[in-house]
Scaffold this motif. Structure first.
Motif, PDB file in Angstrom:
ATOM      1  N   GLU A  93       0.865  -1.171   0.000  1.00 29.26           N
ATOM      2  CA  GLU A  93       0.000   0.000   0.000  1.00 29.26           C
ATOM      3  C   GLU A  93       0.899   1.217   0.000  1.00 29.26           C
ATOM      4  O   GLU A  93       1.826   1.310   0.812  1.00 29.26           O
ATOM      5  CB  GLU A  93      -0.876   0.001   1.254  1.00 29.26           C
ATOM      6  N   VAL A  94       0.662   2.145  -0.913  1.00 24.46           N
ATOM      7  CA  VAL A  94       1.406   3.401  -0.962  1.00 24.46           C
ATOM      8  C   VAL A  94       0.419   4.521  -0.655  1.00 24.46           C
ATOM      9  O   VAL A  94      -0.588   4.666  -1.348  1.00 24.46           O
ATOM     10  CB  VAL A  94       2.069   3.625  -2.336  1.00 24.46           C
ATOM     11  N   THR A  95       0.715   5.281   0.403  1.00 25.69           N
ATOM     12  CA  THR A  95      -0.157   6.377   0.829  1.00 25.69           C
ATOM     13  C   THR A  95       0.599   7.687   0.701  1.00 25.69           C
ATOM     14  O   THR A  95       1.653   7.872   1.315  1.00 25.69           O
ATOM     15  CB  THR A  95      -0.606   6.179   2.295  1.00 25.69           C
ATOM     16  N   TRP A  96       0.060   8.597  -0.092  1.00 23.34           N
ATOM     17  CA  TRP A  96       0.664   9.914  -0.252  1.00 23.34           C
ATOM     18  C   TRP A  96       0.380  10.747   0.991  1.00 23.34           C
ATOM     19  O   TRP A  96      -0.760  10.864   1.437  1.00 23.34           O
ATOM     20  CB  TRP A  96       0.103  10.599  -1.490  1.00 23.34           C
ATOM     21  N   THR A  97       1.430  11.321   1.572  1.00 19.57           N
ATOM     22  CA  THR A  97       1.302  12.133   2.785  1.00 19.57           C
ATOM     23  C   THR A  97       1.811  13.553   2.559  1.00 19.57           C
ATOM     24  O   THR A  97       2.065  14.277   3.519  1.00 19.57           O
ATOM     25  CB  THR A  97       2.075  11.486   3.949  1.00 19.57           C
TER      26      THR A  97
ATOM     27  N   GLY B  80       3.878  23.022  -5.215  1.00 22.06           N
ATOM     28  CA  GLY B  80       3.018  23.272  -4.067  1.00 22.06           C
ATOM     29  C   GLY B  80       2.685  22.057  -3.221  1.00 22.06           C
ATOM     30  O   GLY B  80       1.879  22.157  -2.307  1.00 22.06           O
ATOM     31  N   TYR B  81       3.294  20.931  -3.498  1.00 26.78           N
ATOM     32  CA  TYR B  81       3.032  19.727  -2.701  1.00 26.78           C
ATOM     33  C   TYR B  81       4.334  18.982  -2.460  1.00 26.78           C
ATOM     34  O   TYR B  81       5.301  19.156  -3.190  1.00 26.78           O
ATOM     35  CB  TYR B  81       2.015  18.806  -3.397  1.00 26.78           C
ATOM     36  N   ARG B  82       4.348  18.178  -1.411  1.00 23.43           N
ATOM     37  CA  ARG B  82       5.526  17.367  -1.100  1.00 23.43           C
ATOM     38  C   ARG B  82       5.365  15.995  -1.740  1.00 23.43           C
ATOM     39  O   ARG B  82       4.257  15.531  -1.953  1.00 23.43           O
ATOM     40  CB  ARG B  82       5.709  17.262   0.407  1.00 23.43           C
ATOM     41  N   ARG B  83       6.448  15.376  -1.998  1.00 25.14           N
ATOM     42  CA  ARG B  83       6.437  14.046  -2.639  1.00 25.14           C
ATOM     43  C   ARG B  83       6.442  12.924  -1.603  1.00 25.14           C
ATOM     44  O   ARG B  83       6.584  11.773  -1.936  1.00 25.14           O
ATOM     45  CB  ARG B  83       7.646  13.907  -3.551  1.00 25.14           C
ATOM     46  N   HIS B  84       6.241  13.255  -0.349  1.00 26.26           N
ATOM     47  CA  HIS B  84       6.277  12.260   0.726  1.00 26.26           C
ATOM     48  C   HIS B  84       5.178  11.215   0.575  1.00 26.26           C
ATOM     49  O   HIS B  84       4.043  11.549   0.239  1.00 26.26           O
ATOM     50  CB  HIS B  84       6.121  12.938   2.088  1.00 26.26           C
ATOM     51  N   HIS B  85       5.544   9.989   0.857  1.00 31.28           N
ATOM     52  CA  HIS B  85       4.574   8.900   0.878  1.00 31.28           C
ATOM     53  C   HIS B  85       5.103   7.796   1.786  1.00 31.28           C
ATOM     54  O   HIS B  85       6.267   7.801   2.178  1.00 31.28           O
ATOM     55  CB  HIS B  85       4.296   8.368  -0.537  1.00 31.28           C
ATOM     56  N   ILE B  86       4.216   6.880   2.136  1.00 30.98           N
ATOM     57  CA  ILE B  86       4.579   5.743   2.984  1.00 30.98           C
ATOM     58  C   ILE B  86       4.261   4.469   2.217  1.00 30.98           C
ATOM     59  O   ILE B  86       3.174   4.331   1.647  1.00 30.98           O
ATOM     60  CB  ILE B  86       3.800   5.764   4.314  1.00 30.98           C
ATOM     61  N   VAL B  87       5.210   3.536   2.200  1.00 29.89           N
ATOM     62  CA  VAL B  87       5.016   2.233   1.579  1.00 29.89           C
ATOM     63  C   VAL B  87       4.842   1.223   2.706  1.00 29.89           C
ATOM     64  O   VAL B  87       5.689   1.133   3.597  1.00 29.89           O
ATOM     65  CB  VAL B  87       6.216   1.843   0.693  1.00 29.89           C
ATOM     66  N   ARG B  88       3.728   0.489   2.652  1.00 34.30           N
ATOM     67  CA  ARG B  88       3.407  -0.465   3.726  1.00 34.30           C
ATOM     68  C   ARG B  88       3.097  -1.845   3.163  1.00 34.30           C
ATOM     69  O   ARG B  88       2.570  -1.969   2.057  1.00 34.30           O
ATOM     70  CB  ARG B  88       2.176   0.000   4.498  1.00 34.30           C
TER      71      ARG B  88
ATOM     72  N   PRO C  98       8.247  -3.159   8.657  1.00 33.12           N
ATOM     73  CA  PRO C  98       8.271  -1.728   8.995  1.00 33.12           C
ATOM     74  C   PRO C  98       7.904  -0.883   7.773  1.00 33.12           C
ATOM     75  O   PRO C  98       8.157  -1.276   6.635  1.00 33.12           O
ATOM     76  CB  PRO C  98       9.730  -1.468   9.391  1.00 33.12           C
ATOM     77  N   ASP C  99       7.311   0.265   8.013  1.00 32.65           N
ATOM     78  CA  ASP C  99       6.979   1.192   6.941  1.00 32.65           C
ATOM     79  C   ASP C  99       8.251   1.726   6.291  1.00 32.65           C
ATOM     80  O   ASP C  99       9.271   1.913   6.961  1.00 32.65           O
ATOM     81  CB  ASP C  99       6.195   2.390   7.474  1.00 32.65           C
TER      82      ASP C  99
ATOM     83  N   ARG D 121      15.804  13.934   0.233  1.00 32.91           N
ATOM     84  CA  ARG D 121      16.914  12.979   0.156  1.00 32.91           C
ATOM     85  C   ARG D 121      17.020  12.071   1.386  1.00 32.91           C
ATOM     86  O   ARG D 121      17.755  11.096   1.376  1.00 32.91           O
ATOM     87  CB  ARG D 121      18.225  13.687  -0.132  1.00 32.91           C
ATOM     88  N   ASP D 122      16.282  12.367   2.461  1.00 36.47           N
ATOM     89  CA  ASP D 122      16.299  11.522   3.657  1.00 36.47           C
ATOM     90  C   ASP D 122      15.288  10.378   3.586  1.00 36.47           C
ATOM     91  O   ASP D 122      15.119   9.655   4.558  1.00 36.47           O
ATOM     92  CB  ASP D 122      16.013  12.368   4.900  1.00 36.47           C
ATOM     93  N   ARG D 123      14.587  10.248   2.453  1.00 38.98           N
ATOM     94  CA  ARG D 123      13.608   9.174   2.269  1.00 38.98           C
ATOM     95  C   ARG D 123      13.997   8.367   1.030  1.00 38.98           C
ATOM     96  O   ARG D 123      14.653   8.868   0.129  1.00 38.98           O
ATOM     97  CB  ARG D 123      12.211   9.753   2.071  1.00 38.98           C
TER      98      ARG D 123
END
Length: 116
Positions: free
Chosen positions: A12-16, A28-36, A41-42, A55-57
């Motif tokens: 599951e990939v959730t855009w955060t 205007g948006y961040r590219r952050h997301h979580i892969v589960r 672990p996420d 670059r920290d992700r």
């Protein structure tokens, strides 16, 4: 008749990265997301910094490269054990280079048509 086994994988990939305006503008948006996936672990993901990522992700390019490296490692270890070769250590340092196009240099992804 031989039984067929199927390997199934679910992620599951959730855009955060919504900063309050959704995708109203490219910057205007961040590219952050979580892969589960269940039981693991996420993974915190983002785009490559070229595309305004963090670059920290983990970015998709790193994940693709690490998947290839893991497959190579596990295949190698399997062949070694079946052939009686004893492996006591293994390190795989994988570089990869993707060409930058004029579009990429301008800050637009080259892999997408712009449609969701």
């Amino acid at each position: 008749m031989a039984s067929m086994h199927q390997h199934s994988y679910d992620v599951e990939v959730t855009w955060t990265g919504n900063t309050g305006e959704g995708t109203s503008g490219y910057r205007g948006y961040r590219r952050h997301h979580i892969v589960r996936t269940d039981g693991c672990p996420d993974l915190l993901g983002s785009a490559d910094p070229t595309f305004h990522g963090d670059r920290d992700r983990w970015n998709p390019e790193q994940l693709l490269l690490s998947a290839l490296s893991q497959c190579h490692l596990l295949s190698y270890l399997h062949v070694c054990v079946t052939q009686g070769v004893v492996v006591t250590s293994y390190v795989d340092t994988r570089p990869a280079r993707w060409p930058r196009t004029a579009t990429a240099e301008a800050g637009s992804p080259t892999c997408c048509s712009g449609r969701a």
